[in-house]
Design an enzyme around this catalytic site. Structure first.
Site, PDB file in Angstrom:
ATOM      1  N   GLN A 109     -37.417  33.487  37.548  1.00 55.70           N
ATOM      2  CA  GLN A 109     -37.266  33.207  36.116  1.00 55.70           C
ATOM      3  C   GLN A 109     -36.359  31.997  35.912  1.00 55.70           C
ATOM      4  O   GLN A 109     -35.296  31.882  36.522  1.00 55.70           O
ATOM      5  CB  GLN A 109     -36.656  34.429  35.420  1.00 55.70           C
ATOM      6  CG  GLN A 109     -36.402  34.235  33.931  1.00 55.70           C
ATOM      7  CD  GLN A 109     -35.479  35.310  33.353  1.00 55.70           C
ATOM      8  OE1 GLN A 109     -35.133  36.272  34.049  1.00 55.70           O
ATOM      9  NE2 GLN A 109     -35.087  35.140  32.121  1.00 55.70           N
ATOM     10  N   HIS A 122     -33.360  25.074  37.720  1.00 58.13           N
ATOM     11  CA  HIS A 122     -33.638  25.845  36.520  1.00 58.13           C
ATOM     12  C   HIS A 122     -32.751  27.075  36.314  1.00 58.13           C
ATOM     13  O   HIS A 122     -32.943  27.797  35.337  1.00 58.13           O
ATOM     14  CB  HIS A 122     -35.124  26.232  36.470  1.00 58.13           C
ATOM     15  CG  HIS A 122     -35.558  27.202  37.530  1.00 58.13           C
ATOM     16  ND1 HIS A 122     -36.672  28.003  37.394  1.00 58.13           N
ATOM     17  CD2 HIS A 122     -35.037  27.517  38.746  1.00 58.13           C
ATOM     18  CE1 HIS A 122     -36.830  28.751  38.458  1.00 58.13           C
ATOM     19  NE2 HIS A 122     -35.852  28.475  39.303  1.00 58.13           N
ATOM     20  N   HIS A 123     -31.800  27.319  37.191  1.00 60.41           N
ATOM     21  CA  HIS A 123     -30.843  28.414  36.962  1.00 60.41           C
ATOM     22  C   HIS A 123     -29.526  27.908  36.348  1.00 60.41           C
ATOM     23  O   HIS A 123     -28.701  28.716  35.922  1.00 60.41           O
ATOM     24  CB  HIS A 123     -30.537  29.152  38.259  1.00 60.41           C
ATOM     25  CG  HIS A 123     -31.732  29.806  38.884  1.00 60.41           C
ATOM     26  ND1 HIS A 123     -32.553  30.663  38.181  1.00 60.41           N
ATOM     27  CD2 HIS A 123     -32.268  29.705  40.134  1.00 60.41           C
ATOM     28  CE1 HIS A 123     -33.529  31.074  38.976  1.00 60.41           C
ATOM     29  NE2 HIS A 123     -33.387  30.499  40.150  1.00 60.41           N
ATOM     30  N   ALA A 124     -29.329  26.609  36.320  1.00 64.02           N
ATOM     31  CA  ALA A 124     -28.114  26.048  35.732  1.00 64.02           C
ATOM     32  C   ALA A 124     -28.249  25.993  34.213  1.00 64.02           C
ATOM     33  O   ALA A 124     -29.328  25.742  33.672  1.00 64.02           O
ATOM     34  CB  ALA A 124     -27.852  24.658  36.287  1.00 64.02           C
ATOM     35  N   ASN A 157     -33.968  30.998  34.028  1.00 64.24           N
ATOM     36  CA  ASN A 157     -33.017  31.469  33.022  1.00 64.24           C
ATOM     37  C   ASN A 157     -32.013  30.427  32.561  1.00 64.24           C
ATOM     38  O   ASN A 157     -31.403  30.582  31.499  1.00 64.24           O
ATOM     39  CB  ASN A 157     -32.270  32.698  33.544  1.00 64.24           C
ATOM     40  CG  ASN A 157     -31.407  32.399  34.762  1.00 64.24           C
ATOM     41  OD1 ASN A 157     -31.815  31.645  35.664  1.00 64.24           O
ATOM     42  ND2 ASN A 157     -30.218  32.979  34.802  1.00 64.24           N
TER      43      ASN A 157
END
Length: 349
Positions: free
Chosen positions: A202, A159-161, A204
């Site tokens: 988060q 979920h950070h990519a 992001n």
């Protein structure tokens, strides 16, 4: 006894979608579970992966433990292919994919500086390719949820990519790729997407994607530790339902906050599918999550999210995301065992 998620299935949408999934893997038989896994998920490279706190081989530990508990057998699992560059280009820029062919970029994304000194051809084989398999796994699992009402990818959740880059061991934006494939492949039958992210950090990456693609039909519920990286203020503007917690948050506050967020989501969106990013780095003792949720709290959390999908009569797919405690795989196993038992998801071998 039929599983309780039969009522959540979208059979017509799944039938339309099946024909466009050949690049992601083989559609399973009725004797298989909608649980996706490939041994290639497990990154192993001369022990260098152990320099990062993330257990890059926890996925096979989860599968082995579930086998021992008679929850599933290997033949019941769905095997994905590796996502091709053509698949990745639906979200990622050609510039970023080209950068991943340099050892420096792979080292930056995985936060393992030593990888910058190694030949990229080796990194493609041992690091990049496993993550391509996980991308296809998430996309295939999301599609299977339409047919069965539920699914799990024993991996994924990067979920950070985002479209133009990666970070924090997250190389490809699998959630964005999955939701776009669902929409395109069902010819609009799947439109409203709810992402529920309970990872301690988060999310992001897909939040940045939402802004880039101006995705007004994506509703994001993100509950995370605001004391931690990435503190991405720009990405926060994409969150529809945000709960910011702090280091040391325990079960009662965590689960109360999640319940409130889910109740709000129920009033604000009628989703066609739920993508659930179920990070276990909220666990007590996790060195990066720095929260204090118990194993029982994580199990209850995941059950709450699946109950929400059931109330909405909405298909749900779950991905594992982060989890850096030494017993992370045990928590994941306990949660999946509970979900399969609670909702009658076990199939006879």
């Amino acid at each position: 006894m039929p599983n309780k998620f039969v009522c959540c299935a979208r059979q017509q949408a799944a039938a339309i979608l099946r024909g466009s999934l050949s690049a992601l893997g083989t559609w399973p038989s009725p004797q298989q579970l909608p649980i996706v896994y490939h041994d290639a998920y497990n990154v192993s490279f001369l022990g260098l992966e152990n320099l990062h706190v993330f257990d890059s081989k926890k996925f096979k530990k989860v599968v082995s433990a579930l086998e021992q508990k008679k929850m599933l057998s290997r033949k019941q699992l769905v095997t994905p292919s590796a996502a091709t560059e053509e698949v990745l280009l639906d979200v990622h820029t050609s510039e970023y994919l080209q950068q991943l062919k340099t050892s420096r970029t792979v080292a930056e994304v995985t936060e393992l500086a030593i990888l910058a000194c190694l030949p990229n051809v080796l990194l493609q084989w041992r690091v990049v390719k496993p993550m391509r398999y996980m991308v296809a796994g998430t996309m295939l699992a999301a599609a299977l949820a339409l047919e069965r009402g539920w699914s799990i990818n024993i991996g994924g959740g990067m979920h950070h990519a985002h479209s133009g880059g990666g970070a924090g061991w997250c190389m490809f934006s699998d959630l964005t790729l999955a939701l776009r494939k669902l929409r395109q492949g069902t010819r609009g039958m799947v439109n409203n997407v709810l992402v529920i992210d309970t990872d301690a950090h988060q999310g992001n990456g897909y939040e940045r994607d939402k802004l880039k693609f101006q995705d007004d039909n994506l509703y994001i519920l993100d509950i995370y530790n605001a004391d931690l990286w990435p503190c991405d203020r720009a990405a926060k503007t994409a969150i529809d339902n945000m709960t910011e917690l702090t280091c040391g948050t325990k079960d009662v506050e965590y689960l109360r906050s999640l319940k409130s967020a889910l109740q709000r989501a129920a009033k604000e969106i009628k989703p066609d599918v739920i993508l659930y990013n179920a990070g276990t780095d909220v666990l007590t003792g996790d060195p990066l999550g720095r929260m204090a949720v118990s194993l029982e709290g994580v199990v209850q959390r995941d059950e709450m999210v699946f109950e929400h999908a059931l109330r909405c009569k909405c298909p749900i797919t779950m991905v594992l995301s982060g989890g850096y405690a030494t017993d992370s795989h045990q928590v994941v196993t306990a949660s999946i065992e509970n979900l399969m038992t609670k909702f009658d998801l076990v199939l006879a071998n």
